[in-house]
Design a protein around this motif. Structure first.
Motif, PDB file in Angstrom:
ATOM      1  N   ASP A   1     -14.291   4.410 -59.094  1.00 54.61           N
ATOM      2  CA  ASP A   1     -15.507   3.632 -58.875  1.00 54.61           C
ATOM      3  C   ASP A   1     -16.289   4.112 -57.665  1.00 54.61           C
ATOM      4  O   ASP A   1     -17.409   3.672 -57.420  1.00 54.61           O
ATOM      5  N   ALA A  26     -13.713  -1.690 -55.577  1.00 55.52           N
ATOM      6  CA  ALA A  26     -13.273  -2.925 -56.228  1.00 55.52           C
ATOM      7  C   ALA A  26     -11.753  -3.011 -56.228  1.00 55.52           C
ATOM      8  O   ALA A  26     -11.055  -1.991 -56.164  1.00 55.52           O
ATOM      9  N   ARG A  48     -10.036  -9.563 -57.197  1.00 50.37           N
ATOM     10  CA  ARG A  48     -10.334 -10.407 -58.354  1.00 50.37           C
ATOM     11  C   ARG A  48      -9.101 -10.469 -59.249  1.00 50.37           C
ATOM     12  O   ARG A  48      -8.607  -9.435 -59.709  1.00 50.37           O
ATOM     13  N   SER A  76     -10.030   1.842 -59.886  1.00 53.54           N
ATOM     14  CA  SER A  76     -10.195   0.919 -58.771  1.00 53.54           C
ATOM     15  C   SER A  76      -8.831   0.566 -58.186  1.00 53.54           C
ATOM     16  O   SER A  76      -7.793   0.891 -58.762  1.00 53.54           O
ATOM     17  N   ASP A 124     -17.305  -7.123 -63.666  1.00 56.12           N
ATOM     18  CA  ASP A 124     -18.144  -6.065 -63.113  1.00 56.12           C
ATOM     19  C   ASP A 124     -18.498  -5.101 -64.233  1.00 56.12           C
ATOM     20  O   ASP A 124     -17.658  -4.340 -64.717  1.00 56.12           O
ATOM     21  N   ARG A 125     -19.743  -5.111 -64.664  1.00 54.21           N
ATOM     22  CA  ARG A 125     -20.155  -4.330 -65.843  1.00 54.21           C
ATOM     23  C   ARG A 125     -20.033  -2.834 -65.594  1.00 54.21           C
ATOM     24  O   ARG A 125     -19.708  -2.067 -66.495  1.00 54.21           O
ATOM     25  N   ARG A 126     -20.320  -2.393 -64.353  1.00 49.88           N
ATOM     26  CA  ARG A 126     -20.226  -0.967 -64.063  1.00 49.88           C
ATOM     27  C   ARG A 126     -18.786  -0.477 -64.189  1.00 49.88           C
ATOM     28  O   ARG A 126     -18.519   0.558 -64.799  1.00 49.88           O
TER      29      ARG A 126
END
Length: 611
Positions: free
Chosen positions: A503, A424, A469, A454, A484-486
């Motif tokens: 990540d 990410a 993002r 990330s 992104d919940r993770r």
């Protein structure tokens, strides 16, 4: 420790086979659509650079020493070198100006360039580092006989200083190297040129009170031109309009320099500038350059009595226990998505007792971020120090094994790509009208530490590349959840418990336990201050002092299948009789003698090879 700096050809420490000689064989270094270094004639290839700095007389060697040094750097595995603090050495001693070159010294620099190029080592450099302004330069705004590097502050306001800078660049870069048959400007082995080293204007004015006064006198006129009727306020650094004034003048100067190099000199190399700090407004200037460059040091010394002379103060802190602060955390946000990002100066400074963490930290997180170049500072500051150990130093490491082995570990993790880039990417958006907005000038620390999980970086305006993002200020500060919940769960663990898991799952930093574990298919590394730690296949037990143990395959195969692996056990190395004021080692009084002591600490190392 009787450390022999020469590497046996063909041994596991001979990394010269990793170089693709000669430098420039695929044409000029260019930038891929993703923002990485590639080649003019081989755009399918990506190149990551790991290099070192040569400073002062370390750049000016007899031919036989230049060949010896080039061989040694190639065997160490460097595919890049930065010529630094070299500009005074190019000049004729006793000249009344800073533009008269010394032919004999230029011959040495030409030959070293060619020797490095022959072995596959690319070059970067700065046009101005530290040459003094003299009467014959005819720069009326300069304060003669001032030891400071005034050119840095003068360029945005002095037409004479800019002419002098251009004159030096023209004489140097259009000079034809007899050993390559090319001018410096057209040689593809020169891949990036920085205009002026560490020239961020807001910082330089604090060192130049006489020149700062000239800026203060120009400020009201600038305000009247750009904001008529608005109260200019006092010309102080906390005045946002005065800050805009400084950044605007420097931006205009840099644009003029960039145009001159490309259009008048025909420079093939990529162009960069402003190579220190991560302040948000810098992005507006860096966005107009080819690449972004930054510098940062872990536990840089302070000098309580005399500048750059012992005694020296050190924090003796671990970067891991500080969540990567200062290196690499202070570097994360400065990157501009879509442009190559280089660190041409970094150092885990001697005598910090935790600096065995340097290789896994800088190598692991540079790879996670997808950066493009790393240069440790510095191989040597002298001709003598190039090839032998001449005594203790915060920065030099030509004959210091701990830093050299850390670089080799970084070559596995970063340049070979053993650590995968983060999945990410999150961006901080800088408004193009920053100065007429309420946007901050400093990144929130919570955004910077997100780089432990990330990829992070900066975007000017809303032009985010695909896959990046943009975060709201509340998300960047950790006050609102990430989409992104993770990754948001990983971030909560970081903010609440000071544990950072990338990540990708390959890097796990635990600031509370002061540990870093890296587990990849071809390399594993454990860094621990005391006790035990495991990665996946590699584990260490019984550590009593800060250390790193790593294993990397030499045959490109995974650890479980490899038949040839290189193991490092890195603790601490210091010159014999190094003296501190107390056991905390925070005040260094003497470097002792030119003989190395190795800190021994037996540990149990286990490596699981079966599935």
């Amino acid at each position: 420790l009787d450390f022999q700096p020469d590497v046996l050809s063909g041994s596991p420490l001979d990394f010269s086979h990793q170089l693709d000689a000669p430098a420039g064989k695929y044409g000029a270094v260019r930038i891929s659509p993703e923002g990485n270094f590639t080649f003019e004639q081989a755009p399918e290839k990506r190149i990551r650079f790991i290099g070192t700095n040569l400073c002062l007389s370390a750049n000016y060697l007899p031919h036989e020493e230049a060949d010896l040094l080039a061989d040694r750097l190639a065997k160490t595995g460097f595919n890049a070198v930065r010529f630094h603090h070299h500009d005074s050495g190019m000049l004729r001693r006793g000249a009344n100006d800073g533009l008269t070159f010394a032919p004999a010294e230029m011959d040495k620099l030409d030959y070293l360039f060619a020797a490095l190029k022959k072995r596959g080592i690319y070059i970067t450099t700065d046009i101005y580092c530290s040459r003094r302004i003299k009467a014959g330069d005819e720069i009326p705004e300069a304060v003669l006989n001032n030891p400071a590097f005034q050119m840095k502050a003068l360029l945005p306001i002095s037409a004479a200083a800019l002419r002098n800078w251009k004159g030096f660049a023209r004489r140097w870069l259009t000079h034809r190297n007899p050993y390559t048959g090319m001018s410096w400007a057209e040689d593809p082995a020169l891949y990036v040129v920085s205009f002026t080293n560490e020239n961020n204007l807001y910082a330089k004015l604090a060192e130049e009170p006489g020149i700062a006064e000239q800026y203060r006198k120009l400020y009201p006129k600038w305000m009247k031109q750009h904001y008529p009727g608005e109260d200019p306020g006092r010309p102080l650094m906390n005045n946002r309009r005065f800050q805009e004034f400084l950044y605007t003048l420097q931006h205009e100067s840099i644009l003029e320099q960039a145009k001159f190099l490309k259009e008048e000199l025909g420079l093939k190399a990529l162009r960069t500038d402003l190579n220190m700090h991560n302040r948000i407004p810098l992005a507006l200037i860096r966005d107009d350059l080819d690449t972004v460059d930054d510098h940062k040091y872990q536990d840089h010394p302070r000098f309580p009595i005399n500048p750059w002379k012992l005694p020296g103060l050190y924090r003796q802190r671990s970067s891991i226990s500080d969540l990567g602060y200062e290196v690499p955390e202070q570097l994360f946000a400065a990157r501009l998505f879509g442009k190559p990002f280089s660190i041409t100066e970094y150092k885990f400074c001697t005598p910090n007792q935790f600096r065995s963490e340097g290789g896994p930290l800088i190598g692991g997180y540079a790879a996670l971020q997808g950066w493009n170049a790393l240069y440790q500072f510095a191989w040597s500051h002298s001709r003598e120090g190039n090839l032998r150990f001449v005594g203790g130093s915060t920065f030099n490491y030509a004959a210091e094994p701990l830093a050299q082995f850390s670089d080799r570990l970084a070559m596995f993790l970063f340049r070979r790509g053993d650590v995968a880039p983060a999945r990410a990417a999150f961006g901080w958006s800088v408004p193009e009208n920053l100065w007429n907005s309420d946007a901050p000038e400093a990144y929130p620390p919570e955004f910077s530490t997100l780089g432990l999980i990330s990829r992070i970086g900066t975007v000017v305006g809303e032009r985010a590349p695909q896959g990046v993002r943009l975060l709201t200020p509340e998300q960047a500060e950790g006050k609102s959840p990430l989409a992104d919940r993770r990754i948001d769960a990983l971030r909560r663990e970081l903010l609440d418990h000071r544990i950072a898991v990338s990540d990708t799952g390959e890097l796990r930093l635990d600031a509370g336990r002061n540990t870093l574990a890296i587990a990849t298919a071809r390399s594993e590394s454990v860094t621990v201050a005391v006790g035990a730690l495991w990665a996946e296949r590699l584990s260490v037990e019984g550590a009593r002092v800060p250390q790193t143990v790593s294993v990397s395959t030499l045959d490109e195969r995974p650890i479980g299948e490899s038949g040839r692996m290189l193991l490092f056990h890195l603790t601490n190395v210091l010159p014999n009789k190094t003296r501190f004021s107390d056991e905390r080692m925070t005040l260094l009084e003497s470097w002792g003698e030119p003989r190395l002591l190795l800190r021994r600490d037996p540990v149990k190392v286990s490596l699981k090879l079966e599935p």
